[in-house]
Design a protein around this motif. Structure first.
Motif, PDB file in Angstrom:
ATOM      1  N   CYS A  37       0.822  -1.221   0.000  1.00  0.00           N
ATOM      2  CA  CYS A  37       0.000   0.000   0.000  1.00  0.00           C
ATOM      3  C   CYS A  37       0.852   1.264   0.000  1.00  0.00           C
ATOM      4  O   CYS A  37       0.315   2.373   0.026  1.00  0.00           O
ATOM      5  CB  CYS A  37      -0.970  -0.006   1.178  1.00  0.00           C
ATOM      6  SG  CYS A  37      -0.212   0.341   2.776  1.00  0.00           S
ATOM      7  N   CYS A  86      -2.337  -2.359   4.259  1.00  0.00           N
ATOM      8  CA  CYS A  86      -2.113  -3.689   3.667  1.00  0.00           C
ATOM      9  C   CYS A  86      -1.546  -4.721   4.632  1.00  0.00           C
ATOM     10  O   CYS A  86      -1.786  -5.909   4.468  1.00  0.00           O
ATOM     11  CB  CYS A  86      -1.197  -3.572   2.442  1.00  0.00           C
ATOM     12  SG  CYS A  86       0.531  -3.192   2.845  1.00  0.00           S
ATOM     13  N   CYS A 124       3.971  -4.893   5.582  1.00  0.00           N
ATOM     14  CA  CYS A 124       5.216  -4.362   6.140  1.00  0.00           C
ATOM     15  C   CYS A 124       5.347  -4.785   7.602  1.00  0.00           C
ATOM     16  O   CYS A 124       6.098  -4.205   8.364  1.00  0.00           O
ATOM     17  CB  CYS A 124       5.244  -2.844   6.032  1.00  0.00           C
ATOM     18  SG  CYS A 124       3.976  -2.054   7.052  1.00  0.00           S
ATOM     19  N   CYS A 166       5.750   0.644   8.396  1.00  0.00           N
ATOM     20  CA  CYS A 166       5.472   1.933   7.751  1.00  0.00           C
ATOM     21  C   CYS A 166       4.998   2.979   8.755  1.00  0.00           C
ATOM     22  O   CYS A 166       4.970   4.171   8.439  1.00  0.00           O
ATOM     23  CB  CYS A 166       4.449   1.785   6.622  1.00  0.00           C
ATOM     24  SG  CYS A 166       2.764   1.412   7.154  1.00  0.00           S
TER      25      CYS A 166
HETATM   26 FE1  FES Z   1       0.977  -1.216   3.843  1.00  0.00          FE
HETATM   27 FE2  FES Z   1       2.554  -0.676   5.935  1.00  0.00          FE
HETATM   28  S1  FES Z   1       0.477  -1.275   5.963  1.00  0.00           S
HETATM   29  S2  FES Z   1       3.028  -0.578   3.829  1.00  0.00           S
END
Ligand code: FES
Length: 101
Positions: free
Chosen positions: A40, A46, A49, A86
């Motif tokens: 994402c 998402c 990461c 992230c």
């Molecule tokens: Fe998608 Fe961290 S939740 S890059």
């Protein structure tokens, strides 16, 4: 150089340069750390990461936001030490940060 150390499930260590003000995920992607897909792009949606931050470091990180908690609820292999890389903004004080994949 301020370092972030990524440890793979097989114990392989990779030390990469962290950039103050940028996320741990961005450092991983910039250095092709396996296991950080960041699909994402860092928008906390998402879970690709996902990392584990052990107790000796987790206390130095800000607490998870509600958005981070919600995304982790849908991630695979979540434990009490799970974080989204992230959402961890690198600072000088985090030099030597160890994260596990
Ligand atoms: Fe998608 Fe961290 S939740 S890059």
């Amino acid at each position: 150089m301020a370092a972030i150390i990524f440890i793979q499930p097989d114990g392989t260590r990779q030390s990469v340069q962290g950039v103050v003000g940028k996320s741990v995920m961005e450092a991983a992607v910039r250095h092709n750390v396996p296991g950080i897909d960041a699909e994402c792009g860092g928008s906390c949606s998402c879970g690709t990461c996902h990392v584990h931050v052990r107790d000796e470091w987790s206390g130095r990180l800000p607490p998870k936001s509600a958005d981070e908690e919600a995304t982790l609820d849908c991630a695979f292999g979540v434990l009490h030490d799970s974080r989204l890389s992230c959402q961890i903004v690198f600072r000088e004080e985090l030099d030597g940060l160890v994260v596990h994949l």
